[in-house]
Design a protein around this motif. Structure first.
Motif, PDB file in Angstrom:
ATOM      1  N   SER A   1       0.764  -1.410  -0.220  1.00  0.00           N
ATOM      2  CA  SER A   1      -0.173   0.187  -0.151  1.00  0.00           C
ATOM      3  C   SER A   1       0.942   1.381   0.162  1.00  0.00           C
ATOM      4  O   SER A   1       0.276   2.220  -1.208  1.00  0.00           O
ATOM      5  CB  SER A   1      -1.237  -0.288   1.267  1.00  0.00           C
ATOM      6  OG  SER A   1      -0.664  -0.237   2.722  1.00  0.00           O
TER       7      SER A   1
ATOM      8  N   HIS B   1       0.722   3.668  -3.567  1.00  0.00           N
ATOM      9  CA  HIS B   1       0.515   5.150  -3.922  1.00  0.00           C
ATOM     10  C   HIS B   1       1.708   6.168  -4.346  1.00  0.00           C
ATOM     11  O   HIS B   1       2.051   7.079  -5.205  1.00  0.00           O
ATOM     12  CB  HIS B   1       0.271   6.400  -2.593  1.00  0.00           C
ATOM     13  CG  HIS B   1      -1.041   5.499  -2.515  1.00  0.00           C
ATOM     14  ND1 HIS B   1      -1.282   4.546  -0.953  1.00  0.00           N
ATOM     15  CD2 HIS B   1      -2.392   6.414  -1.687  1.00  0.00           C
ATOM     16  CE1 HIS B   1      -2.603   4.205  -1.486  1.00  0.00           C
ATOM     17  NE2 HIS B   1      -3.635   5.438  -1.747  1.00  0.00           N
TER      18      HIS B   1
ATOM     19  N   ASP C   1      -6.926  -1.344  -4.230  1.00  0.00           N
ATOM     20  CA  ASP C   1      -8.134  -0.935  -3.495  1.00  0.00           C
ATOM     21  C   ASP C   1      -8.086   0.367  -3.056  1.00  0.00           C
ATOM     22  O   ASP C   1      -7.999   1.262  -2.574  1.00  0.00           O
ATOM     23  CB  ASP C   1      -8.774  -2.258  -2.446  1.00  0.00           C
ATOM     24  CG  ASP C   1      -9.383  -3.444  -4.042  1.00  0.00           C
ATOM     25  OD1 ASP C   1      -9.609  -2.675  -4.440  1.00  0.00           O
ATOM     26  OD2 ASP C   1      -9.696  -4.176  -3.333  1.00  0.00           O
ATOM     27  N   SER C   2      -6.377   0.026  -2.320  1.00  0.00           N
ATOM     28  CA  SER C   2      -6.037   1.598  -1.379  1.00  0.00           C
ATOM     29  C   SER C   2      -5.857   2.820  -2.398  1.00  0.00           C
ATOM     30  O   SER C   2      -5.761   3.554  -1.201  1.00  0.00           O
ATOM     31  CB  SER C   2      -4.615   0.779  -0.945  1.00  0.00           C
ATOM     32  OG  SER C   2      -3.546   0.887  -1.592  1.00  0.00           O
ATOM     33  N   LEU C   3      -5.555   2.767  -3.806  1.00  0.00           N
ATOM     34  CA  LEU C   3      -5.496   3.485  -4.755  1.00  0.00           C
ATOM     35  C   LEU C   3      -6.684   4.456  -4.416  1.00  0.00           C
ATOM     36  O   LEU C   3      -7.358   5.690  -4.461  1.00  0.00           O
ATOM     37  CB  LEU C   3      -5.335   3.669  -5.988  1.00  0.00           C
ATOM     38  CG  LEU C   3      -3.476   2.437  -5.774  1.00  0.00           C
ATOM     39  CD1 LEU C   3      -3.835   2.825  -7.077  1.00  0.00           C
ATOM     40  CD2 LEU C   3      -3.121   4.344  -5.234  1.00  0.00           C
ATOM     41  N   LYS C   4      -7.983   3.596  -4.215  1.00  0.00           N
ATOM     42  CA  LYS C   4      -9.358   4.403  -4.343  1.00  0.00           C
ATOM     43  C   LYS C   4      -9.496   5.276  -2.785  1.00  0.00           C
ATOM     44  O   LYS C   4     -10.601   6.207  -2.903  1.00  0.00           O
ATOM     45  CB  LYS C   4     -10.460   3.220  -4.409  1.00  0.00           C
ATOM     46  CG  LYS C   4      -9.996   2.619  -6.022  1.00  0.00           C
ATOM     47  CD  LYS C   4     -10.972   1.373  -5.955  1.00  0.00           C
ATOM     48  CE  LYS C   4     -11.441   0.236  -7.139  1.00  0.00           C
ATOM     49  NZ  LYS C   4     -11.403  -1.139  -6.919  1.00  0.00           N
ATOM     50  N   LYS C   5      -9.408   4.688  -1.948  1.00  0.00           N
ATOM     51  CA  LYS C   5      -9.113   5.441  -0.903  1.00  0.00           C
ATOM     52  C   LYS C   5      -8.691   7.033  -0.669  1.00  0.00           C
ATOM     53  O   LYS C   5      -7.777   7.680  -0.729  1.00  0.00           O
ATOM     54  CB  LYS C   5      -8.764   5.073   0.776  1.00  0.00           C
ATOM     55  CG  LYS C   5      -8.724   2.730   0.126  1.00  0.00           C
ATOM     56  CD  LYS C   5      -8.969   2.568   2.017  1.00  0.00           C
ATOM     57  CE  LYS C   5      -9.070   0.832   2.243  1.00  0.00           C
ATOM     58  NZ  LYS C   5      -8.372   0.403   2.898  1.00  0.00           N
TER      59      LYS C   5
END
Length: 316
Positions: free
Chosen positions: A94, A98, A312-316
């Motif tokens: 994660s 980013h 999925d962590s990029l969507k947060k």
């Protein structure tokens, strides 16, 4: 005038600066911009590296920006947070996802049309992310994959058999990490099956198992001893770039974008590939026995699971 070959390095940490030095020593690429958020580090490296060209070959090394990617042949991404003591490569996903997302966007916006070469960890997953985020054809995004692990296997076997590691044809396959495995069933040296040579040398199955385990865990030993690994992976990066810049059609164990090979799709994973000016020209499917095929699929499943978490962590 002949257009100089241009390679852009993004990330001037231990791996990046070691790679820049290796490229300088091999005389690969005539133009070499370096991009990093720590500007003074880059400026210092540029001044240091340019002094080496008298003993190697002339090269225009300079502090770069993403605009310099526009006409580059290769963009190499080494930027990312390194492993800490006791930390697996997959634990970095994660954080480094980013970072790589912040790199790919301006590279693409620059008008870059060349080839991405990636070594940021977890490299299999970050390579796949670079391809998805850029929209590049899969053959134009190359990860170092199991290049480094394979050299470690060659070195370990070379010591045991008293052979030059370059004479050993044996690959580490799968994840560049804890689920990797050694393909010894097809390995050879001097056109002879390596397993028969190992048996003749009196090396037991138990010794061989321990040797492969040490290869798998070698990064942890190096990190505990000196804080990071960088010389080996820098040379692996340089070797891949050489194969691209010189259109070599060389077989190297990189991250392969599978499309049915080994019964797998939509995953980048360590396997021999043919590298030339187009990037990954071909994936070489190595014959695997039942146990090795199971290990390959298990490794791919691990990578897919963590890759989904990272994206999925990029969507947060």
């Amino acid at each position: 005038m002949i257009k100089p070959r241009k390679v852009v390095l993004v990330g001037d940490g231990a791996v990046g600066s070691s790679y820049a030095y290796a490229m300088m020593n091999r005389g690969l690429g005539e133009e070499f911009p370096i991009i990093d958020i720590v500007k003074n580090k880059v400026k210092g490296d540029v001044m240091d590296l340019e002094d080496a060209q008298v003993f190697t070959e002339p090269k225009h090394v300079y502090f770069g920006t993403y605009k310099d990617c526009k006409d580059a042949d290769i963009v190499v991404i080494t930027a990312g947070t390194p492993q800490k003591k006791g930390e697996t490569r997959l634990a970095l996903v994660s954080r480094n996802m980013h970072i790589v997302a912040s790199i790919v966007k301006p590279v693409v916006q620059s008008g870059f049309k060349g080839i991405f070469v990636v070594s940021a960890n977890p490299v299999d997953i970050i390579t796949a992310a670079v391809q998805k985020l850029s929209g590049w054809p899969k053959n134009k995004v190359i990860g170092t994959g199991t290049s480094l692990d394979t050299t470690r296997l060659q070195v370990a076997l070379g010591k045991k058999l008293h052979l030059n590691p370059q004479s050993i044809n044996a690959y580490i396959m799968g994840e560049h990490g804890d689920s990797e495995f050694a393909d010894l069933a097809e390995a050879s040296a001097g056109n002879r099956p390596l397993l028969s040579m190992i048996k003749e040398a009196g090396i037991s199955k138990d010794e061989l198992t321990k040797l492969v385990a040490k290869v798998r865990n070698k990064a942890y030993y190096i990190i505990n001893a000196k804080g990071a690994t960088y010389y080996g992976v820098a040379e692996a990066l340089t070797r891949i770039c050489q194969a691209v810049l010189k259109n070599e059609n060389t077989i190297l164990p990189t991250d392969a974008p599978l499309n049915g090979e080994y019964g797998l799709k939509d995953v980048y994973i360590g396997s021999p590939t043919v590298i030339n000016a187009s990037g990954i020209a071909k994936v070489i499917q190595v014959p695997l026995n039942d146990q090795e095929e199971t290990l390959m699929k298990k490794s791919a499943a691990t990578l897919r699971k963590v890759a989904k978490k990272g994206m999925d962590s990029l969507k947060k």
